[in-house]
Design a protein around this motif. Sequence first.
Motif, short mmCIF file in Angstrom:
data_model
loop_
_atom_site.label_atom_id
_atom_site.label_comp_id
_atom_site.label_asym_id
_atom_site.label_seq_id
_atom_site.Cartn_x
_atom_site.Cartn_y
_atom_site.Cartn_z
N ALA A 81 -8.25 -2.45 1.34
CA ALA A 81 -6.95 -3.23 1.99
C ALA A 81 -6.64 -2.42 3.48
N LEU A 82 -7.05 -0.76 3.47
CA LEU A 82 -6.14 -0.51 5.25
C LEU A 82 -7.30 -1.11 6.13
N LEU B 80 0.65 -0.97 -0.19
CA LEU B 80 -0.02 -0.02 -0.07
C LEU B 80 0.36 1.40 0.03
N TYR C 126 -6.87 8.82 -3.76
CA TYR C 126 -6.52 7.06 -3.75
C TYR C 126 -6.41 6.95 -1.94
N LEU D 245 0.78 6.08 4.97
CA LEU D 245 0.05 6.39 3.09
C LEU D 245 0.37 7.96 2.70
N SER E 185 -8.06 3.00 -1.14
CA SER E 185 -7.19 2.32 -0.72
C SER E 185 -7.56 1.42 0.95
N HIS F 135 1.92 1.92 -3.07
CA HIS F 135 0.98 2.09 -4.03
C HIS F 135 0.85 3.72 -3.55
N ALA F 136 0.52 4.31 -2.55
CA ALA F 136 0.59 4.92 -2.50
C ALA F 136 1.84 6.36 -2.96
#
Length: 95
Positions: free
Chosen positions: A40-41, A16, A33, A67, A37, A19-20
């Motif tokens: 998932a977070l 993650l 974002y 993130l 996310s 990805h961030a």
Amino acid sequence: MNFEQIKQIEPALAKLERHAEHAGRHGASWTSYLLASHEALTKATGRGAAIEELQTAEAYEICRAALFAAWSRGSKESAGSDVQTTMFDCSSIYQ
């Protein structure tokens, strides 16, 4: 507990984080974002975490802040100095 310690417990958070940073580098807004996310977070930290140690609001907030920092690093790389520097966009004048 800090983000590095949490990532050792839950390795999915490293993905993650990558990805961030990638999202920030490619012009995605922080809000978009975070929304993308969020699921998932929350599976990794907070009330929905599988690991009991990470089922706290503190763990969630630490990860969300980390993130945001990763997203900011990516944004700074692509945009120079004209980037959002807080989780809340205060750049426009309120009328």
